[in-house]
Design a protein around this motif. Structure first.
Motif, PDB file in Angstrom:
ATOM      1  N   PHE A   1       0.827  -1.210   0.000  1.00  0.00           N
ATOM      2  CA  PHE A   1       0.000   0.000   0.000  1.00  0.00           C
ATOM      3  C   PHE A   1       0.864   1.265   0.000  1.00  0.00           C
ATOM      4  N   ILE A   2       2.141   1.116   0.324  1.00  0.00           N
ATOM      5  CA  ILE A   2       3.051   2.265   0.391  1.00  0.00           C
ATOM      6  C   ILE A   2       4.159   2.161  -0.652  1.00  0.00           C
ATOM      7  N   TRP A   3       4.719   0.957  -0.793  1.00  0.00           N
ATOM      8  CA  TRP A   3       5.870   0.726  -1.679  1.00  0.00           C
ATOM      9  C   TRP A   3       5.614  -0.582  -2.395  1.00  0.00           C
ATOM     10  N   ASN A   4       5.160  -0.501  -3.650  1.00  0.00           N
ATOM     11  CA  ASN A   4       4.729  -1.710  -4.350  1.00  0.00           C
ATOM     12  C   ASN A   4       5.740  -2.146  -5.413  1.00  0.00           C
ATOM     13  N   GLU A   5       5.424  -3.205  -6.120  1.00  0.00           N
ATOM     14  CA  GLU A   5       6.355  -3.770  -7.090  1.00  0.00           C
ATOM     15  C   GLU A   5       6.658  -2.795  -8.219  1.00  0.00           C
ATOM     16  N   GLU A   6       5.645  -2.049  -8.671  1.00  0.00           N
ATOM     17  CA  GLU A   6       5.871  -1.107  -9.762  1.00  0.00           C
ATOM     18  C   GLU A   6       6.873  -0.034  -9.356  1.00  0.00           C
ATOM     19  N   MET A   7       6.740   0.482  -8.132  1.00  0.00           N
ATOM     20  CA  MET A   7       7.674   1.496  -7.639  1.00  0.00           C
ATOM     21  C   MET A   7       9.070   0.901  -7.480  1.00  0.00           C
ATOM     22  N   ARG A   8       9.139  -0.307  -6.922  1.00  0.00           N
ATOM     23  CA  ARG A   8      10.426  -0.978  -6.757  1.00  0.00           C
ATOM     24  C   ARG A   8      11.106  -1.201  -8.099  1.00  0.00           C
ATOM     25  N   ASP A   9      10.335  -1.685  -9.091  1.00  0.00           N
ATOM     26  CA  ASP A   9      10.928  -1.988 -10.387  1.00  0.00           C
ATOM     27  C   ASP A   9      11.382  -0.728 -11.110  1.00  0.00           C
ATOM     28  N   GLU A  10      10.655   0.359 -10.920  1.00  0.00           N
ATOM     29  CA  GLU A  10      11.090   1.634 -11.498  1.00  0.00           C
ATOM     30  C   GLU A  10      12.415   2.072 -10.875  1.00  0.00           C
ATOM     31  N   ALA A  11      12.530   1.927  -9.555  1.00  0.00           N
ATOM     32  CA  ALA A  11      13.775   2.280  -8.868  1.00  0.00           C
ATOM     33  C   ALA A  11      14.916   1.366  -9.310  1.00  0.00           C
ATOM     34  N   LEU A  12      14.630   0.098  -9.573  1.00  0.00           N
ATOM     35  CA  LEU A  12      15.659  -0.829 -10.037  1.00  0.00           C
ATOM     36  C   LEU A  12      16.220  -0.414 -11.396  1.00  0.00           C
ATOM     37  N   GLU A  13      15.389   0.189 -12.232  1.00  0.00           N
ATOM     38  CA  GLU A  13      15.882   0.701 -13.518  1.00  0.00           C
ATOM     39  C   GLU A  13      16.890   1.821 -13.292  1.00  0.00           C
ATOM     40  N   TRP A  14      16.628   2.684 -12.324  1.00  0.00           N
ATOM     41  CA  TRP A  14      17.577   3.770 -12.025  1.00  0.00           C
ATOM     42  C   TRP A  14      18.840   3.201 -11.386  1.00  0.00           C
ATOM     43  N   PHE A  15      18.685   2.145 -10.602  1.00  0.00           N
ATOM     44  CA  PHE A  15      19.813   1.522  -9.904  1.00  0.00           C
ATOM     45  C   PHE A  15      20.806   0.936 -10.909  1.00  0.00           C
ATOM     46  N   ASP A  16      20.264   0.263 -11.924  1.00  0.00           N
ATOM     47  CA  ASP A  16      21.036  -0.165 -13.086  1.00  0.00           C
ATOM     48  C   ASP A  16      22.257  -1.015 -12.726  1.00  0.00           C
ATOM     49  N   VAL A  17      22.030  -2.137 -12.024  1.00  0.00           N
ATOM     50  CA  VAL A  17      23.128  -3.063 -11.732  1.00  0.00           C
ATOM     51  C   VAL A  17      23.089  -4.219 -12.719  1.00  0.00           C
ATOM     52  N   GLY A  18      24.248  -4.834 -12.909  1.00  0.00           N
ATOM     53  CA  GLY A  18      24.357  -5.934 -13.855  1.00  0.00           C
ATOM     54  C   GLY A  18      24.574  -7.263 -13.173  1.00  0.00           C
ATOM     55  N   PRO A  19      24.586  -8.347 -13.955  1.00  0.00           N
ATOM     56  CA  PRO A  19      24.676  -9.708 -13.396  1.00  0.00           C
ATOM     57  C   PRO A  19      25.899  -9.965 -12.528  1.00  0.00           C
ATOM     58  N   GLY A  20      27.015  -9.301 -12.797  1.00  0.00           N
ATOM     59  CA  GLY A  20      28.227  -9.552 -12.023  1.00  0.00           C
ATOM     60  C   GLY A  20      28.398  -8.660 -10.818  1.00  0.00           C
ATOM     61  N   ASP A  21      27.481  -7.719 -10.610  1.00  0.00           N
ATOM     62  CA  ASP A  21      27.624  -6.759  -9.510  1.00  0.00           C
ATOM     63  C   ASP A  21      27.292  -7.386  -8.159  1.00  0.00           C
ATOM     64  N   VAL A  22      28.094  -7.032  -7.160  1.00  0.00           N
ATOM     65  CA  VAL A  22      27.866  -7.476  -5.778  1.00  0.00           C
ATOM     66  C   VAL A  22      27.142  -6.347  -5.059  1.00  0.00           C
ATOM     67  N   VAL A  23      25.950  -6.634  -4.537  1.00  0.00           N
ATOM     68  CA  VAL A  23      25.054  -5.594  -4.016  1.00  0.00           C
ATOM     69  C   VAL A  23      24.718  -5.863  -2.553  1.00  0.00           C
ATOM     70  N   LEU A  24      24.716  -4.805  -1.755  1.00  0.00           N
ATOM     71  CA  LEU A  24      24.263  -4.881  -0.361  1.00  0.00           C
ATOM     72  C   LEU A  24      22.904  -4.211  -0.248  1.00  0.00           C
ATOM     73  N   ASP A  25      21.953  -4.918   0.361  1.00  0.00           N
ATOM     74  CA  ASP A  25      20.605  -4.397   0.629  1.00  0.00           C
ATOM     75  C   ASP A  25      20.528  -4.073   2.115  1.00  0.00           C
ATOM     76  N   VAL A  26      20.592  -2.780   2.459  1.00  0.00           N
ATOM     77  CA  VAL A  26      20.595  -2.350   3.857  1.00  0.00           C
ATOM     78  C   VAL A  26      19.162  -2.071   4.305  1.00  0.00           C
ATOM     79  N   GLY A  27      18.782  -2.680   5.428  1.00  0.00           N
ATOM     80  CA  GLY A  27      17.389  -2.598   5.860  1.00  0.00           C
ATOM     81  C   GLY A  27      16.542  -3.501   4.984  1.00  0.00           C
ATOM     82  N   CYS A  28      17.068  -4.690   4.703  1.00  0.00           N
ATOM     83  CA  CYS A  28      16.419  -5.598   3.745  1.00  0.00           C
ATOM     84  C   CYS A  28      15.074  -6.102   4.227  1.00  0.00           C
ATOM     85  N   GLY A  29      14.857  -6.085   5.546  1.00  0.00           N
ATOM     86  CA  GLY A  29      13.573  -6.517   6.082  1.00  0.00           C
ATOM     87  C   GLY A  29      13.223  -7.938   5.681  1.00  0.00           C
ATOM     88  N   THR A  30      12.007  -8.123   5.188  1.00  0.00           N
ATOM     89  CA  THR A  30      11.539  -9.460   4.811  1.00  0.00           C
ATOM     90  C   THR A  30      12.021  -9.878   3.434  1.00  0.00           C
TER      91      THR A  30
END
Length: 252
Positions: A43-72
């Motif tokens: 209701f606050i942060w949905n898949e469409e918003m997440r996927d839009e942000a992922l486009e801006w994030f623009d990481v590739g298959p070999g990138d090592v990524v840390l998710d801070v505050g990953c929650g569930t």
């Protein structure tokens, strides 16, 4: 110079920390919220918003990524569609238990329980860092952003999603009493004070009238070094093989 952990005052904007900008209270809050988090979050942060942000994030298959505050693991799921090298960190054992139910305790994602303001990883350990729905609970957001800059290699991307400051005076007062809400001006100050030089902000919203998110995409200063080792290690891992997060020291 303003206190690095306190937002600059402006008309109608409180510098006092909200009740949940306290790590112990936030952990207690998520002890109960974790039970329904996955049902409430869309209701606050949905898949469409997440996927839009992922486009801006623009990481590739070999990138090592840390998710801070990953929650569930809601953002973690999205990150895994872009790279298999994902590490998640959260201060809430209860949120992490929900993440384990999705990904397994010793699955493809390596989880840590720890503190965003004192990340237990060596310098330049990651290619990129993502944090959504976490900054609002940090007592010292600039300290955490400095840590993000430290653990991501030069030229890497840091993406942070937080709650945009409300326009209504009534909701401003309510927001200030609960947790950190901020606008683009405050985001500019925080990221600049943390040492970032290049960043941009995006406002996201599920639908008109719903809460807005402010998503900042920043670049870690410096030129990336070709052939740099981005293997994830904590200071404790070097020589012992056992990571030791700063708060509640366990590898989840």
């Amino acid at each position: 110079m303003p206190d690095p952990g306190v937002l600059c005052p402006r008309d109608g904007y409180s510098t006092a920390m909200g009740i949940l900008e306290n790590k112990a209270r936030a952990r207690l809050f998520y002890k109960y919220l974790s039970k329904v988090y996955d049902e409430v979050n869309p209701f606050i942060w949905n898949e469409e918003m997440r996927d839009e942000a992922l486009e801006w994030f623009d990481v590739g298959p070999g990138d090592v990524v840390l998710d801070v505050g990953c929650g569930t693991g809601f953002a973690t799921e999205g990150l895994l569609s872009h790279t298999e090298h994902v590490h998640g960190l959260d201060q809430s054992a209860h949120q992490l238990e929900r993440a384990f139910s999705k990904f397994g305790r010793h699955g493809s994602v390596r989880f840590y329980r720890g503190d965003a303001e004192r990340l237990p990883f060596r310098d330049d350990a990651f290619d990129a860092l993502w944090s959504s729905g976490s900054i609002e609970y940090w007592p010292d957001p600039v300290a955490a952003l400095r840590e993000f800059r430290r653990v991501v290699g030069p030229g890497g991307t840091v993406l942070v999603v937080g709650p945009d400051y409300p326009n209504s005076t009534l909701f401003q007062k309510l927001a200030d009493a609960i947790m950190l809400f901020y606008d683009e001006e405050e985001a500019d100050r925080m990221f600049a004070e943390a040492g970032f030089e290049t960043f941009e902000h995006h406002i996201q919203q599920r639908r008109p009238g719903s809460p807005r998110a402010i998503t900042t995409v920043a670049t870690v200063p410096g030129e990336p070094e070709s052939g740099t080792d981005t293997g994830v290690e904590t200071e404790a891992e070097e020589g012992t093989g056992t990571p030791e997060p700063a708060d509640d020291p366990v590898e989840a």
